[in-house]
Design a protein around this motif. Structure first.
Motif, PDB file in Angstrom:
ATOM      1  N   GLY A 196      11.901   9.084  -6.134  1.00  0.00           N
ATOM      2  CA  GLY A 196      12.858   8.761  -5.080  1.00  0.00           C
ATOM      3  C   GLY A 196      12.412   7.644  -4.163  1.00  0.00           C
ATOM      4  N   LEU A 197      11.273   7.015  -4.469  1.00  0.00           N
ATOM      5  CA  LEU A 197      10.790   5.910  -3.642  1.00  0.00           C
ATOM      6  C   LEU A 197      11.855   4.819  -3.566  1.00  0.00           C
ATOM      7  N   SER A 198      12.191   4.396  -2.338  1.00  0.00           N
ATOM      8  CA  SER A 198      13.300   3.455  -2.167  1.00  0.00           C
ATOM      9  C   SER A 198      12.998   2.484  -1.042  1.00  0.00           C
TER      10      SER A 198
ATOM     11  N   ILE B 158      10.643   2.932   2.449  1.00  0.00           N
ATOM     12  CA  ILE B 158       9.605   1.976   2.836  1.00  0.00           C
ATOM     13  C   ILE B 158       9.904   1.409   4.223  1.00  0.00           C
ATOM     14  N   CYS B 159      11.160   1.055   4.468  1.00  0.00           N
ATOM     15  CA  CYS B 159      11.551   0.517   5.778  1.00  0.00           C
ATOM     16  C   CYS B 159      11.251   1.514   6.888  1.00  0.00           C
ATOM     17  N   GLY B 160      11.591   2.767   6.647  1.00  0.00           N
ATOM     18  CA  GLY B 160      11.376   3.785   7.665  1.00  0.00           C
ATOM     19  C   GLY B 160       9.914   3.998   7.981  1.00  0.00           C
ATOM     20  N   THR B 161       9.070   4.012   6.955  1.00  0.00           N
ATOM     21  CA  THR B 161       7.644   4.245   7.157  1.00  0.00           C
ATOM     22  C   THR B 161       6.952   3.023   7.758  1.00  0.00           C
TER      23      THR B 161
ATOM     24  N   ARG C 163       0.838  -1.207   0.000  1.00  0.00           N
ATOM     25  CA  ARG C 163       0.000   0.000   0.000  1.00  0.00           C
ATOM     26  C   ARG C 163       0.870   1.254   0.000  1.00  0.00           C
ATOM     27  N   LEU C 164       1.971   1.229   0.757  1.00  0.00           N
ATOM     28  CA  LEU C 164       2.893   2.366   0.753  1.00  0.00           C
ATOM     29  C   LEU C 164       3.465   2.596  -0.643  1.00  0.00           C
ATOM     30  N   ILE C 165       3.792   1.515  -1.310  1.00  0.00           N
ATOM     31  CA  ILE C 165       4.344   1.627  -2.671  1.00  0.00           C
ATOM     32  C   ILE C 165       3.303   2.237  -3.606  1.00  0.00           C
ATOM     33  N   GLU C 166       2.060   1.733  -3.550  1.00  0.00           N
ATOM     34  CA  GLU C 166       1.014   2.256  -4.424  1.00  0.00           C
ATOM     35  C   GLU C 166       0.778   3.743  -4.183  1.00  0.00           C
TER      36      GLU C 166
ATOM     37  N   SER D  52      13.154  -3.684   9.098  1.00  0.00           N
ATOM     38  CA  SER D  52      14.561  -3.682   8.715  1.00  0.00           C
ATOM     39  C   SER D  52      14.666  -3.959   7.224  1.00  0.00           C
ATOM     40  N   ARG D  53      15.790  -3.585   6.636  1.00  0.00           N
ATOM     41  CA  ARG D  53      15.994  -3.850   5.217  1.00  0.00           C
ATOM     42  C   ARG D  53      15.970  -5.353   4.929  1.00  0.00           C
ATOM     43  N   THR D  54      16.556  -6.128   5.840  1.00  0.00           N
ATOM     44  CA  THR D  54      16.574  -7.589   5.670  1.00  0.00           C
ATOM     45  C   THR D  54      15.163  -8.152   5.634  1.00  0.00           C
ATOM     46  N   LYS D  55      14.315  -7.671   6.546  1.00  0.00           N
ATOM     47  CA  LYS D  55      12.932  -8.150   6.592  1.00  0.00           C
ATOM     48  C   LYS D  55      12.182  -7.747   5.330  1.00  0.00           C
ATOM     49  N   LEU D  56      12.387  -6.509   4.875  1.00  0.00           N
ATOM     50  CA  LEU D  56      11.713  -6.042   3.665  1.00  0.00           C
ATOM     51  C   LEU D  56      12.098  -6.889   2.462  1.00  0.00           C
ATOM     52  N   TYR D  57      13.393  -7.166   2.315  1.00  0.00           N
ATOM     53  CA  TYR D  57      13.843  -7.972   1.185  1.00  0.00           C
ATOM     54  C   TYR D  57      13.270  -9.381   1.251  1.00  0.00           C
ATOM     55  N   ALA D  58      13.146  -9.937   2.455  1.00  0.00           N
ATOM     56  CA  ALA D  58      12.582 -11.282   2.611  1.00  0.00           C
ATOM     57  C   ALA D  58      11.103 -11.297   2.218  1.00  0.00           C
TER      58      ALA D  58
END
Length: 353
Positions: free
Chosen positions: A240-242, A246-249, A230-233, A253-259
């Protein structure tokens, strides 16, 4: 008859119904007529002998609120939905099929599936696929993505799922589809709207509850993935969406997001795909006929038109301008196709919540 009965009679509008058939055409012309009609969703081919000697095809369809239900009968042939086809029609629906007669073998490259009368098969029409069928009769339920995706545990992991009717929920959905085709002509538009809502709920229950669907232990992961998507949409227009944003909002963690996004090819791949899909939808919209391509690219988060055009061609096999031309031409062609039997073509491209 009292006043209430008269009012019900006057307002009982039959559900929209369409029958396309080629049996009345000369045998040598039948396959060509069928290929042109069904190209609204698939590219098809058949052996020369099948095409010329005794080819037949029929599609009976009902427009049930925001859904379309069709019963199709035809001869042996191959089916393809390529990146080029997806770009041409911009369709973003789920399709659930049941084979009343015959069977189907399908694949999308790394995956394959088989369906017969003992199984339902699910297709994501925004994804590529090929299949082969002998002579068959099947039922196809087409549901707009926005009508169903929010109710699914794994909305992006449904393509080519096979649901065996030994599963109680799959058996219930099979029986429901058969019942709908049996009473379709007798439904009114008001009844169809109610049936549409109930059917969408039943499909979600089946896809969520059958074997191999995400289980209760996956609920936190599903919720987190849904939040990130939903954040991406909401931020697709931001070039600059990165992952960091997304992790901050989302508080991940970056690891969790990638998983979370690994099954979807990665978070950056998902962002790019959603941007391209949004751009394709905008290009195919007749209201954007004179809107500059660079403006559409910018609103979808691309920094410049050249990068957008290259990415678009890699994904869909044609330029943005070609996709716009084909998409804009598609709607009037569907509306003016000769005969009521072609109405299903128009419905497929205009299903919406």
């Amino acid at each position: 008859m009292n006043g209430k009965d008269e009012h019900r009679t006057r307002t009982a509008v039959p559900v929209p119904h369409s029958v396309f058939r080629v049996v009345d055409a000369p045998p040598g012309e039948r396959f060509g007529l069928w290929k042109e009609s069904i190209s609204c969703i698939f590219d098809v081919e058949a052996e020369r002998e099948t095409r010329l000697l005794d080819f037949d095809a029929e599609v009976e369809a009902w427009l049930l609120g925001q859904l379309m239900l069709a019963r199709t009968t035809s001869r042996a042939q191959s089916w393809r939905r390529s990146a080029s086809t997806i770009a041409r029609d911009g369709m973003d629906h789920y399709m659930v099929q049941l084979f009343a007669e015959g069977e189907m073998e399908a694949g999308d490259g790394p995956r394959s599936t088989f369906a017969d009368g003992q199984a339902l098969v699910v297709f994501d029409l925004a994804r590529e696929m090929t299949s082969r069928t002998p002579s068959f009769t099947n039922l196809s339920l087409v549901i707009p993505r926005e009508a169903l995706s929010d109710a699914l545990f794994a909305p992006d992991d449904q393509h080519m799922r096979t649901l065996r009717t030994a599963e109680p929920l799959a058996a219930m959905l099979r029986d429901h589809l058969v019942a709908l085709t049996r009473v379709g002509r007798r439904l009114t538009t008001t009844q169809a709207r109610e049936v549409s809502r109930a059917t969408t709920t039943m499909v979600a229950a089946c896809l969520n509850g059958c074997e191999h669907a995400a289980g209760l232990d996956a609920a936190p992961r599903v919720a987190q993935l849904g939040t990130c998507k939903r954040l991406i949409e909401q931020n697709l227009s931001d070039p600059g969406l990165s992952a960091s944003q997304i992790c901050g909002t989302a508080g991940l963690s970056r690891t969790k997001l990638y998983a979370l996004f690994a099954p979807l090819g990665g978070v950056n791949a998902h962002i790019r795909e959603r941007r391209l899909r949004r751009a394709l939808s905008a290009l195919a919209d007749p209201r954007n006929r004179f809107r500059p391509v660079y403006e559409i690219a910018a609103t979808c988060g691309f920094r410049n038109e050249s990068a957008f055009s290259r990415a678009f061609r890699r994904r869909f096999g044609r330029s943005p301008r070609e996709a716009r031309h084909e998409g804009v031409d598609l709607a009037p062609a569907a509306r003016t196709a000769s005969g009521a039997g072609h109405r299903y073509e128009h419905w497929l491209h205009h299903l919406a919540v």
